[in-house]
Structures are given as structure tokens and as C-alpha cells.
Scaffold this motif. Structure first.
Motif, PDB file in Angstrom:
ATOM      1  N   ARG A 325       1.705  11.243   8.873  1.00  0.00           N
ATOM      2  CA  ARG A 325       1.678  10.433   7.881  1.00  0.00           C
ATOM      3  C   ARG A 325       0.488   9.452   8.035  1.00  0.00           C
ATOM      4  O   ARG A 325       0.079   8.939   6.847  1.00  0.00           O
ATOM      5  CB  ARG A 325       2.864   9.702   7.698  1.00  0.00           C
ATOM      6  N   GLU A 357       5.742  15.406   1.834  1.00  0.00           N
ATOM      7  CA  GLU A 357       6.132  13.817   1.918  1.00  0.00           C
ATOM      8  C   GLU A 357       4.902  13.296   2.938  1.00  0.00           C
ATOM      9  O   GLU A 357       4.487  12.091   2.492  1.00  0.00           O
ATOM     10  CB  GLU A 357       7.388  13.821   2.504  1.00  0.00           C
ATOM     11  N   CYS A 358       4.835  14.039   4.044  1.00  0.00           N
ATOM     12  CA  CYS A 358       3.691  13.366   5.020  1.00  0.00           C
ATOM     13  C   CYS A 358       2.412  13.242   4.442  1.00  0.00           C
ATOM     14  O   CYS A 358       1.844  12.412   4.487  1.00  0.00           O
ATOM     15  CB  CYS A 358       3.794  14.180   6.206  1.00  0.00           C
ATOM     16  N   GLU A 361       2.019  10.282   1.695  1.00  0.00           N
ATOM     17  CA  GLU A 361       1.993   8.906   2.419  1.00  0.00           C
ATOM     18  C   GLU A 361       0.679   8.795   3.250  1.00  0.00           C
ATOM     19  O   GLU A 361       0.031   7.748   3.248  1.00  0.00           O
ATOM     20  CB  GLU A 361       3.009   8.931   3.451  1.00  0.00           C
ATOM     21  N   ARG A 362       0.185  10.133   3.696  1.00  0.00           N
ATOM     22  CA  ARG A 362      -1.320   9.936   4.242  1.00  0.00           C
ATOM     23  C   ARG A 362      -2.343   9.443   3.416  1.00  0.00           C
ATOM     24  O   ARG A 362      -3.183   8.780   3.428  1.00  0.00           O
ATOM     25  CB  ARG A 362      -1.520  11.233   4.985  1.00  0.00           C
ATOM     26  N   ARG A 365      -2.294   5.963   2.097  1.00  0.00           N
ATOM     27  CA  ARG A 365      -2.752   4.936   3.273  1.00  0.00           C
ATOM     28  C   ARG A 365      -4.258   5.096   3.155  1.00  0.00           C
ATOM     29  O   ARG A 365      -4.929   3.951   3.174  1.00  0.00           O
ATOM     30  CB  ARG A 365      -2.274   5.565   4.548  1.00  0.00           C
TER      31      ARG A 365
END
Ligand SMILES: [Zn+2]
Length: 392
Positions: A325, A357-358, A361-362, A365
Motif C-alpha cells: 500500500r 485496494e493496495c 491506497e498507494r 499516498r
């Protein structure tokens, strides 16, 4: 004499024994399309099938029948049926290496490495230029079969759509064939109308193409082409990406002013599936830009590490690992304009849920900064993005 060899000693043995010479002493090698092939000196694999190959630039060999491969020392071990030390003896043995020779050895290796990298870089640049010529020769997309394809799917083609063009006759390369002079060349298995999307790199230059082939049905409907591998009968993907897309994007709808809002998804159609209801709802597209990143990995950029999937296992029962993530700080990802205050990241249902999902999120960020809102919109399938946006 100890069995341990220094890196310089091994490199010295390899440089004194070029792979082509040693392999050529065991079997008759011939050049075919820049490669050295022949009957395998270990298993006797036939010349005609070209299963034994010497890769001179890497100093290695490979046999698809054995199946085995490695450096010149391993070749001697396998052919002579001897161990490592005996193989080294047959190659002239270890010689004392003084500081001067050691310097030469590493300089030679570095020179070869740079030459290899330059060849690879030259090849990539030549491919990029070829693709750019294809792009320059393509037609504006409006009023073409590609536009009809979008209409047929209930999608509106953006008015300002500089990243997509149309080609009436686009070649689909798959596998290789042998030409009249016995050389392996890329094989064209389909040719027909298609859409090309231009990947724009972070430096603003053209990087590569996203290609989609179409067929026109008897009723006039334009659908994705059904392309079949002539060897296996397997259905092939009607989409391809060529060249480099790393950090690059396809501009699906361009803003009229510096974009304040950016909608970013994987596929061109996914992004257009969000553009269409956005347009119909009368929402602002003057300050909103729509980008397609090509795939999930490119949308999110490289991860810092990989993590274990919570449930998926490999055949040996160890967990499947997926990109984390958190972003790798050395990879800037896509070059998001400073003017963007709001980003909507589209996660479609094509990829595995945890992986997606990961990645989302990555990306959040990676592209997050003070004064910029980032939202993640997940949808189980492309069509459902309409519902997601109506609910927003
Ligand atoms: Zn073999």
C-alpha cells in the motif's frame, strides 16, 4: 588449491574462453537472425528446431530441450560430464591475477555491460520512433469507426480528445515466422481498423501506443475484434500496449484551462464510462481532465515492497505476494499537474480486489499533498461507475 574463486578469477576465465568459441568446439553453430544456434552438444537437440542457442552478449547458452543453460563453465560441466573444478581446468585453469589484470577484467566487463545497455536503449528508442510515425499517420477519432464503437457502448466521446486517434488498417503482430532468407521476423496475423491512444511520458514526450482492434458486424455494429492465434486457436486480446508507458498517461478528455480536477483510471473505456455521465449531468469539464494510465501498476506506480495476500495461496501453499500500500519513494509515478486540487482514482473490477485496494491506497499516498483532495472510487465493473458517480 581452494575451491573458492574470486569474482575476478571467474571473470578472467570467461573472458579467456568466449562462449561462442567453446560451444563452437562442441557443435556446429550458425547465425540465424542475429543469434547463434545449432544442435545441442548435451542432448543432441536438432539444429532445425534451433533449441540450443548461444547468447554471445551475455556469455551464456540455453537449451530448451535439456532444459538447461548458464555460463561457459556450466557448458563444459554438462558436455564433459565433469564437476566445476574440472571444467575450470579444461578452460585453462585459474591464473594468478595481479592488480593490473584485475582492473582490465572489470573494465572489460563494464564496457560490455554499457554496450548491452546502449543496444537495449537504442532498440527502445527505435521502437518509440516507429510508434510515433504510426501515431502521426493516424486520423482524428471523431466520425470514425472508433467513435462508432464508443457510441455503440452508450459512451460519449469527449470533444477535446487529443490522446485518441483512428487507423483504418492496423497490423496485429503475434509470434514469429521465417522469411525467404531463413530469418525470424514478426508475423502479422490480423489487420484491420483500430484505435490508438498515445502515452505521454512525464517529460511531455510521446512514449508509446495503446492499440485496440475493431470488427464491423453484419448489422453495422462496431465491436472489439476477435483475433485468434493461428497456431493454438486461442483467443487473443484485442488490445495491446507497445513502447513505454511507465509514468505515462493517455489524455482522454483535455481541460480548457489548467485542470483543477483529475479523473484517473486504468482503461480508456473505464475513464470514458465516468466522463459520459459527468458530461450528461452538466458537471464542469472545462477544468476537469480525464486520464487513462493503461494498467493498475502504472496508475499507482511502484510499491516499496510486496506483502502477503490475506487469502490467496500459491500451489506450494505459501501466500501470493502483491505490491504494498506504500509507494517506492524513488518512483515519482505519473506527473500530476500542480494545478490539480482534486483527484478521483478509479478502481475497476477487472483486477483482484485486494491487489486493487493496495494499488489505490498507494496511488493516494503517492499523489497526495496539502491542499489536494484524493478520492477513491471502486466499482465492481466498468458500467457501474455511472452509479458510483450519481451517488457521489
Ligand atoms: Zn539440450
Amino acid at each position: 588449491m581452494s575451491g573458492r574463486f574470486t569474482e575476478a578469477e571467474l571473470e578472467d576465465i570467461k573472458q579467456r574462453n568466449p562462449i561462442a568459441d567453446v560451444a563452437g568446439g562442441y557443435t556446429k553453430l550458425r547465425r540465424a537472425g542475429g543469434r547463434l544456434v545449432g544442435a545441442c552438444p548435451i542432448c543432441g537437440g536438432r539444429t532445425s528446431s534451433q533449441r540450443f542457442e548461444v547468447i554471445e552478449k551475455d556469455g551464456t547458452w540455453v537449451c530448451a530441450v535439456c532444459p538447461d543453460g548458464g555460463d561457459v563453465i556450466r557448458l563444459v560441466e554438462k558436455v564433459e560430464g565433469c564437476d566445476f573444478l574440472a571444467a575450470i581446468e579444461r578452460l585453462g585453469g585459474r591464473v594468478a591475477i595481479d592488480a593490473k589484470r584485475q582492473k582490465e577484467i572489470f573494465e572489460e566487463r563494464e564496457r560490455k555491460r554499457l554496450a548491452r545497455e546502449k543496444t537495449a536503449a537504442d532498440y527502445r528508442e527505435a521502437e518509440r520512433k516507429r510508434l510515433f510515425r504510426t501515431w502521426k499517420g493516424a486520423l482524428p477519432i471523431h466520425g470514425t469507426l472508433a467513435a462508432a464503437y464508443f457510441e455503440g457502448r452508450g459512451l460519449a466521446l469527449p470533444e477535446r480528445c487529443p490522446g485518441l486517434r483512428f487507423l483504418p488498417d492496423m497490423k496485429y503482430f503475434h509470434g514469429e515466422r521465417i522469411d525467404d532468407r531463413g530469418r525470424k521476423v514478426a508475423r502479422v496475423i490480423h489487420s484491420g481498423p483500430g484505435m490508438c491512444g498515445a502515452f505521454i511520458r512525464p517529460d511531455g514526450k510521446f512514449g508509446g501506443l495503446h492499440l485496440t482492434w475493431f470488427n464491423v458486424q453484419a448489422d453495422g455494429r462496431v465491436v472489439k475484434a476477435e483475433i485468434v492465434d493461428p497456431d493454438t486457436g486461442e483467443m487473443l486480446n484485442a488490445k495491446k500496449m507497445r513502447g513505454s508507458k511507465t509514468g505515462a498517461y493517455i489524455l482522454v478528455s483535455k481541460a480548457l484551462v489548467l485542470p483543477r480536477r483529475l479523473i484517473l483510471g486504468e482503461g480508456i473505456e473505464t475513464v470514458d464510462s465516468v466522463f459520459t455521465p459527468w458530461l450528461h449531468a452538466g458537471r464542469s469539464i472545462e477544468d476537469t481532465e480525464f486520464w487513462a494510465a493503461g494498467d493498475l501498476g502504472n496508475l499507482a506506480g511502484r510499491a516499496n515492497t510486496t506483502i502477503a495476500h490475506p487469502s490467496l495461496k500459491r500451489p506450494n501453499n505459501s501466500p501470493v505476494r502483491v505490491p504494498d500500500r506504500f509507494p517506492d519513494p524513488d518512483d515519482p509515478g505519473l506527473a500530476i499537474p500542480d494545478s490539480v486540487e482534486e483527484m478521483i482514482l478509479l478502481g475497476d473490477g477487472d483486477s483482484e480486489a485486494f491487489l486493487t485496494e493496495c494499488a489505490m491506497e498507494r496511488a493516494a499516498r503517492r499523489y497526495g499533498r496539502p491542499g489536494r483532495v484524493i478520492r477513491i472510487a471502486m466499482a465492481p465493473s466498468e458500467a457501474d461507475f455511472n452509479d458510483v458517480l450519481r451517488a457521489a
